[in-house]
Design a protein around this motif. Structure first.
Motif: not given
Ligand code: NCD
Length: 320
Positions: A98-100, A103-104, A128-132
């Motif tokens: 899901t993360a990839l 990101q795509a 690469n994004g910000v994770v909260i």
């Protein structure tokens, strides 16, 4: 130069443990400025226009998800809500896939709630994004602690100050509570004195290393506090039985009218929600004038706006 240019925040918000005193105060003070927008008739700033924030929720949530959505929208970000609950794929793999995928799709930030402790840290290593972190298992829930501190400070302190010398009791299911863990770290960072009150079965192993006092007697603690934070009994995380009966729990640790009268005048009652009314807190206490439970919900939006604004580097001043 605005203060946020002087104090850098970590790239992600995974744990209160990643923040220092100045960074925590920066978030609270920025939230104060942004709260003014929430009071204005037009509640929107163009700050995050063109940015995409994904709410990735693998666990049920009402207020946290809606709060992050409202915060992102008030900053003009695009919001994608992804409710992944019920996925049959094994959790570790599905999270990475899901993360990839996100990101795509160009997500600038992912707000993650997940039943596994450490999930937000893992996600941060894959994207690469910000994770909260919006709650990972029993580990942490940093924005909840920030909104709790913000709410307490509004009543008992002032903008720019910390909570030095204030005494806060955290009562109930500490064992399963990420809210308690984040609050212990943040309240301690801000100089407050903390007392945990719970049956011995709901106090975590290793608590001796936490900066807290422990009590098993709520009636002794209440007269001495500036605020009491009641925790939800998290039945969904309990595989064994941790107390004889709900009636017994309520009798020994629940906040009721008699106990509320033990609190000093002006002491605050907090609860992160959702509440089990009649179990850890009675309806009279939840709806009393000392209760700031609905303020916590409202303040959550301002605090999450501040976190998004600071982490995603909004490019106009909050006062503009
Ligand atoms: C808390 C959570 O999910 O950790 N709730 C919330 O975020 N408002 C506390 C709880 O579920 O008891």
């Amino acid at each position: 130069m605005t203060p946020e240019k002087l104090i850098e925040l970590p790239r992600h918000l995974l744990s209160i443990g990643d923040l220092n005193h100045n960074q925590a105060l920066l978030i609270l003070d920025t939230a104060e400025e942004l709260a003014r927008i929430s009071d204005a008739p037009i509640k929107k700033l163009p700050t995050l226009r063109g940015r995409t924030i994904v709410n990735l929720f693998f666990e049920d949530s009402t207020r946290t998800r809606i709060s992050f959505e409202a915060a992102a929208k008030r900053l003009s970000a695009d919001v994608i809500n992804f409710s992944a609950k019920g996925s049959s794929v094994s959790k570790g793999e599905s999270l990475k896939d899901t993360a990839l995928t996100l990101q795509a799709m160009g997500a600038d930030a992912v707000v993650l709630r997940h039943p596994e402790s450490g999930a937000a840290n893992r996600l941060a290593g894959w994207t690469n994004g910000v994770v909260i972190n919006a709650g990972d298992g029993t580990h942490e829930h940093p924005t909840q602690a920030l909104l709790d501190a913000f709410t307490i400070r509004r009543h008992l302190g002032s903008v720019g100050s910390d909570l030095e010398g204030k005494h806060i009791a955290i009562v109930g299911d500490v064992l399963h509570s990420r809210v308690a863990r984040s609050n212990v770290l943040l309240l301690n960072l801000l100089g407050a004195k903390i007392t945990l009150v719970a049956p011995p079965t709901l106090i975590p192993v290793g608590v001796e290393s936490w900066p807290v006092n422990i009590s098993y007697n709520i009636d002794e603690v209440l007269p001495e506090v500036d605020a009491v934070m009641m925790l939800r009994v998290q039945s969904e995380r309990m595989k064994n039985s941790f107390f004889p009966s709900t009636r017994e729990y309520s009798r020994l640790f629940g906040l009721n009218l008699d106990r509320m009268n033990l609190l000093p005048k002006g002491a605050l009652i907090l609860h992160p929600g959702p509440m089990n009314r009649g179990l850890e807190i009675s309806a009279e206490c939840a709806d009393s004038v000392q209760s700031v439970i609905l303020e916590q919900v409202a303040n959550g939006v301002s605090v999450r706006m501040a976190v998004l604004y600071l982490l995603l580097g909004g490019n106009i001043g909050v006062g503009a």
